[in-house]
Design a protein around this motif. Sequence first.
Motif, PDB file in Angstrom:
ATOM      1  N   SER A 258      84.373 -37.445  37.509  1.00  0.00           N
ATOM      2  CA  SER A 258      83.765 -36.401  38.343  1.00  0.00           C
ATOM      3  C   SER A 258      83.071 -35.389  37.450  1.00  0.00           C
ATOM      4  CB  SER A 258      84.835 -35.703  39.190  1.00  0.00           C
ATOM      5  OG  SER A 258      85.462 -36.624  40.064  1.00  0.00           O
ATOM      6  N   LEU A 259      81.840 -35.035  37.812  1.00  0.00           N
ATOM      7  CA  LEU A 259      81.060 -34.075  37.027  1.00  0.00           C
ATOM      8  C   LEU A 259      80.491 -32.997  37.926  1.00  0.00           C
ATOM      9  CD1 LEU A 259      79.790 -37.216  35.838  1.00  0.00           C
ATOM     10  CD2 LEU A 259      79.624 -35.608  33.974  1.00  0.00           C
ATOM     11  N   ARG A 260      80.485 -31.769  37.431  1.00  0.00           N
ATOM     12  CA  ARG A 260      79.787 -30.656  38.072  1.00  0.00           C
ATOM     13  C   ARG A 260      79.108 -29.873  36.971  1.00  0.00           C
ATOM     14  NH1 ARG A 260      80.909 -25.205  40.572  1.00  0.00           N
ATOM     15  NH2 ARG A 260      79.580 -25.147  42.445  1.00  0.00           N
ATOM     16  N   TYR A 261      77.780 -29.863  37.014  1.00  0.00           N
ATOM     17  CA  TYR A 261      77.037 -29.240  35.921  1.00  0.00           C
ATOM     18  C   TYR A 261      75.740 -28.632  36.450  1.00  0.00           C
ATOM     19  CZ  TYR A 261      74.551 -33.744  36.068  1.00  0.00           C
ATOM     20  OH  TYR A 261      73.861 -34.861  36.477  1.00  0.00           O
ATOM     21  N   LEU A 262      75.251 -27.668  35.701  1.00  0.00           N
ATOM     22  CA  LEU A 262      74.010 -27.003  36.075  1.00  0.00           C
ATOM     23  C   LEU A 262      72.835 -27.963  35.916  1.00  0.00           C
ATOM     24  CD1 LEU A 262      74.651 -23.585  34.315  1.00  0.00           C
ATOM     25  CD2 LEU A 262      74.638 -24.000  36.790  1.00  0.00           C
ATOM     26  N   ASP A 263      71.983 -27.973  36.910  1.00  0.00           N
ATOM     27  CA  ASP A 263      70.813 -28.852  36.898  1.00  0.00           C
ATOM     28  C   ASP A 263      69.944 -28.522  35.674  1.00  0.00           C
ATOM     29  OD1 ASP A 263      68.514 -30.308  37.335  1.00  0.00           O
ATOM     30  OD2 ASP A 263      68.487 -29.920  39.484  1.00  0.00           O
ATOM     31  N   PRO A 264      69.791 -29.480  34.755  1.00  0.00           N
ATOM     32  CA  PRO A 264      68.996 -29.182  33.546  1.00  0.00           C
ATOM     33  C   PRO A 264      67.526 -28.949  33.843  1.00  0.00           C
ATOM     34  CG  PRO A 264      69.664 -31.499  33.604  1.00  0.00           C
ATOM     35  CD  PRO A 264      70.371 -30.834  34.731  1.00  0.00           C
ATOM     36  N   ALA A 265      67.060 -29.350  35.039  1.00  0.00           N
ATOM     37  CA  ALA A 265      65.654 -29.156  35.390  1.00  0.00           C
ATOM     38  C   ALA A 265      65.376 -27.756  35.926  1.00  0.00           C
ATOM     39  CB  ALA A 265      65.231 -30.199  36.432  1.00  0.00           C
ATOM     40  N   VAL A 266      66.429 -26.983  36.212  1.00  0.00           N
ATOM     41  CA  VAL A 266      66.254 -25.638  36.771  1.00  0.00           C
ATOM     42  C   VAL A 266      66.635 -24.612  35.703  1.00  0.00           C
ATOM     43  CG1 VAL A 266      66.955 -24.021  38.572  1.00  0.00           C
ATOM     44  CG2 VAL A 266      66.787 -26.472  39.076  1.00  0.00           C
ATOM     45  N   PRO A 267      65.667 -23.843  35.203  1.00  0.00           N
ATOM     46  CA  PRO A 267      65.972 -22.856  34.147  1.00  0.00           C
ATOM     47  C   PRO A 267      66.822 -21.716  34.695  1.00  0.00           C
ATOM     48  CG  PRO A 267      63.683 -22.652  34.859  1.00  0.00           C
ATOM     49  CD  PRO A 267      64.231 -23.867  35.537  1.00  0.00           C
ATOM     50  N   LEU A 268      67.683 -21.172  33.852  1.00  0.00           N
ATOM     51  CA  LEU A 268      68.502 -20.030  34.233  1.00  0.00           C
ATOM     52  C   LEU A 268      67.699 -18.745  34.083  1.00  0.00           C
ATOM     53  CD1 LEU A 268      71.860 -21.010  32.465  1.00  0.00           C
ATOM     54  CD2 LEU A 268      71.298 -21.234  34.890  1.00  0.00           C
ATOM     55  N   MET A 269      67.944 -17.806  34.997  1.00  0.00           N
ATOM     56  CA  MET A 269      67.240 -16.528  34.927  1.00  0.00           C
ATOM     57  C   MET A 269      67.736 -15.735  33.720  1.00  0.00           C
ATOM     58  SD  MET A 269      69.183 -14.469  38.029  1.00  0.00           S
ATOM     59  CE  MET A 269      68.537 -12.875  37.590  1.00  0.00           C
ATOM     60  N   GLU A 270      66.859 -14.905  33.168  1.00  0.00           N
ATOM     61  CA  GLU A 270      67.228 -14.036  32.060  1.00  0.00           C
ATOM     62  C   GLU A 270      68.150 -12.933  32.576  1.00  0.00           C
ATOM     63  OE1 GLU A 270      66.569 -14.219  28.841  1.00  0.00           O
ATOM     64  OE2 GLU A 270      65.409 -16.080  29.027  1.00  0.00           O
ATOM     65  N   LYS A 271      69.259 -12.698  31.865  1.00  0.00           N
ATOM     66  CA  LYS A 271      70.205 -11.663  32.276  1.00  0.00           C
ATOM     67  C   LYS A 271      70.646 -10.854  31.062  1.00  0.00           C
ATOM     68  CE  LYS A 271      73.114 -12.410  35.562  1.00  0.00           C
ATOM     69  NZ  LYS A 271      74.261 -12.866  36.396  1.00  0.00           N
ATOM     70  N   GLN A 272      70.976  -9.594  31.311  1.00  0.00           N
ATOM     71  CA  GLN A 272      71.535  -8.732  30.273  1.00  0.00           C
ATOM     72  C   GLN A 272      72.724  -7.976  30.853  1.00  0.00           C
ATOM     73  OE1 GLN A 272      68.330  -6.214  28.908  1.00  0.00           O
ATOM     74  NE2 GLN A 272      67.717  -7.672  27.328  1.00  0.00           N
ATOM     75  N   ALA A 273      73.700  -7.681  30.003  1.00  0.00           N
ATOM     76  CA  ALA A 273      74.865  -6.927  30.446  1.00  0.00           C
ATOM     77  C   ALA A 273      74.453  -5.496  30.783  1.00  0.00           C
ATOM     78  CB  ALA A 273      75.940  -6.928  29.374  1.00  0.00           C
ATOM     79  N   ASP A 274      74.908  -5.015  31.945  1.00  0.00           N
ATOM     80  CA  ASP A 274      74.547  -3.683  32.437  1.00  0.00           C
ATOM     81  C   ASP A 274      75.731  -2.734  32.234  1.00  0.00           C
ATOM     82  OD1 ASP A 274      73.739  -1.435  33.761  1.00  0.00           O
ATOM     83  OD2 ASP A 274      73.267  -2.456  35.650  1.00  0.00           O
ATOM     84  N   PRO A 275      75.584  -1.694  31.407  1.00  0.00           N
ATOM     85  CA  PRO A 275      76.690  -0.767  31.158  1.00  0.00           C
ATOM     86  C   PRO A 275      76.839   0.298  32.234  1.00  0.00           C
ATOM     87  CG  PRO A 275      74.818  -0.116  29.844  1.00  0.00           C
ATOM     88  CD  PRO A 275      74.404  -1.364  30.578  1.00  0.00           C
ATOM     89  N   GLY A 276      75.954   0.285  33.237  1.00  0.00           N
ATOM     90  CA  GLY A 276      75.960   1.341  34.237  1.00  0.00           C
ATOM     91  C   GLY A 276      77.093   1.216  35.236  1.00  0.00           C
ATOM     92  N   THR A 277      77.131   2.169  36.165  1.00  0.00           N
ATOM     93  CA  THR A 277      78.144   2.164  37.216  1.00  0.00           C
ATOM     94  C   THR A 277      77.944   0.943  38.098  1.00  0.00           C
ATOM     95  OG1 THR A 277      78.205   4.577  37.207  1.00  0.00           O
ATOM     96  CG2 THR A 277      79.130   3.464  39.154  1.00  0.00           C
ATOM     97  N   PRO A 278      79.023   0.128  38.327  1.00  0.00           N
ATOM     98  CA  PRO A 278      78.843  -1.104  39.100  1.00  0.00           C
ATOM     99  C   PRO A 278      78.644  -0.827  40.582  1.00  0.00           C
ATOM    100  CG  PRO A 278      81.149  -0.792  38.562  1.00  0.00           C
ATOM    101  CD  PRO A 278      80.396   0.273  37.821  1.00  0.00           C
ATOM    102  N   GLY A 279      77.988  -1.758  41.223  1.00  0.00           N
ATOM    103  CA  GLY A 279      77.822  -1.692  42.660  1.00  0.00           C
ATOM    104  C   GLY A 279      79.002  -2.339  43.374  1.00  0.00           C
ATOM    105  N   GLU A 280      78.734  -2.932  44.540  1.00  0.00           N
ATOM    106  CA  GLU A 280      79.806  -3.515  45.344  1.00  0.00           C
ATOM    107  C   GLU A 280      80.157  -4.931  44.900  1.00  0.00           C
ATOM    108  OE1 GLU A 280      78.649  -3.250  49.379  1.00  0.00           O
ATOM    109  OE2 GLU A 280      78.760  -1.060  49.468  1.00  0.00           O
ATOM    110  N   THR A 281      79.348  -5.544  44.070  1.00  0.00           N
ATOM    111  CA  THR A 281      79.618  -6.913  43.615  1.00  0.00           C
ATOM    112  C   THR A 281      80.017  -6.891  42.143  1.00  0.00           C
ATOM    113  OG1 THR A 281      77.310  -7.295  42.985  1.00  0.00           O
ATOM    114  CG2 THR A 281      77.959  -7.882  45.240  1.00  0.00           C
ATOM    115  N   PHE A 282      80.668  -7.954  41.725  1.00  0.00           N
ATOM    116  CA  PHE A 282      81.053  -8.106  40.319  1.00  0.00           C
ATOM    117  C   PHE A 282      79.907  -8.789  39.580  1.00  0.00           C
ATOM    118  CE2 PHE A 282      85.017  -7.763  42.615  1.00  0.00           C
ATOM    119  CZ  PHE A 282      85.760  -6.904  41.827  1.00  0.00           C
TER     120      PHE A 282
END
Length: 344
Positions: A258-282
Amino acid sequence: MTEPIRIGLAGAGRAGWGMHCQELEDKKHLFTIVAACDLIESRRDAMAERYGCKTYERLEELMADPDVELVDVATRSSDHSAHGLLALAGGKHVFMEKPLACTYEEAQLLLEAERKSTGKLYVRHNRRFDPDFLHVREVMESGILGDIYAIRLCRHGYQRRDDWQTIMAYGGGQLLNWGPHIIDHGLRLLESPVAELWTDLKRVAAVGDAEDHVKIIMKGQNNRLVDLEISGGVAEPSPQYAVYGARGTMTVMDGQMSLRYLDPAVPLMEKQADPGTPGETFGSVENLSWRTETVPVAPAKSYNIWEELYRSIRLGETFPIALEEALEVMRVISETKRASAFTG
């Protein structure tokens, strides 16, 4: 192909008669059993009847037989080292059933003897060619799981075992039974020298004085972790393989992958860690494109250890199980033993 290799079988019991002889049934063009040795007369008679071979009660007689080219050692684990040394001293090739020896020190003596002998020493780590292990390696090498950071290997069952393989004096215990196979798997999948080792041995369900539960965690110099567990005291088994990568996970259970993996054909969005006050989601919401597959174990390429053995002896090809690799397996086994109460 040239003439078959002439085998002298040392030990016609569960391994010799029950496994090696059965595996050789369709390899008669490569190997022929010309002699067999066992302490039990009925086993000698069975070998003579099936193969028309010479039989011996004493191993020294088998070793002295000029027709014997390769000694197939399938005796008790505690006898492997002595029998291998005897065969190598006589200039015979040796095919050693696992474990190579009972200790790292014994294994070192065997390698030294092989260097001085005209014969060659081969170790029967045949589980390295199991279809599920081969398929796992192929998936890892494909890169679809990303950087592999942890691997879990399990061989679970529940048995109140009571034969000689529960007695330390004969080389009993899961560490010398399934241990050589699964530790060999772990070292191959670690793909790095061992930097750290944590171990734990227990006796849970078996009788005797040897362990039937083995836990070993190896951390490689590459920072990869291999967590292996071999137990005769687990009633609900875990998957035989679980491989964790930065882009996905793979598990193998009873011939199904059984395998579960990220589709290699779909690029991941660019993300950076946010030090600010968090919102309602993690963290920020992200819709990942997952691919899920369940397939039968079926490696693209398969191998047979007897055919590899033949090609090495007759054609001079490199045997795929290096003695240095088998020696490292024994080093891990001995380190594990020394850190436990099951020292023998």
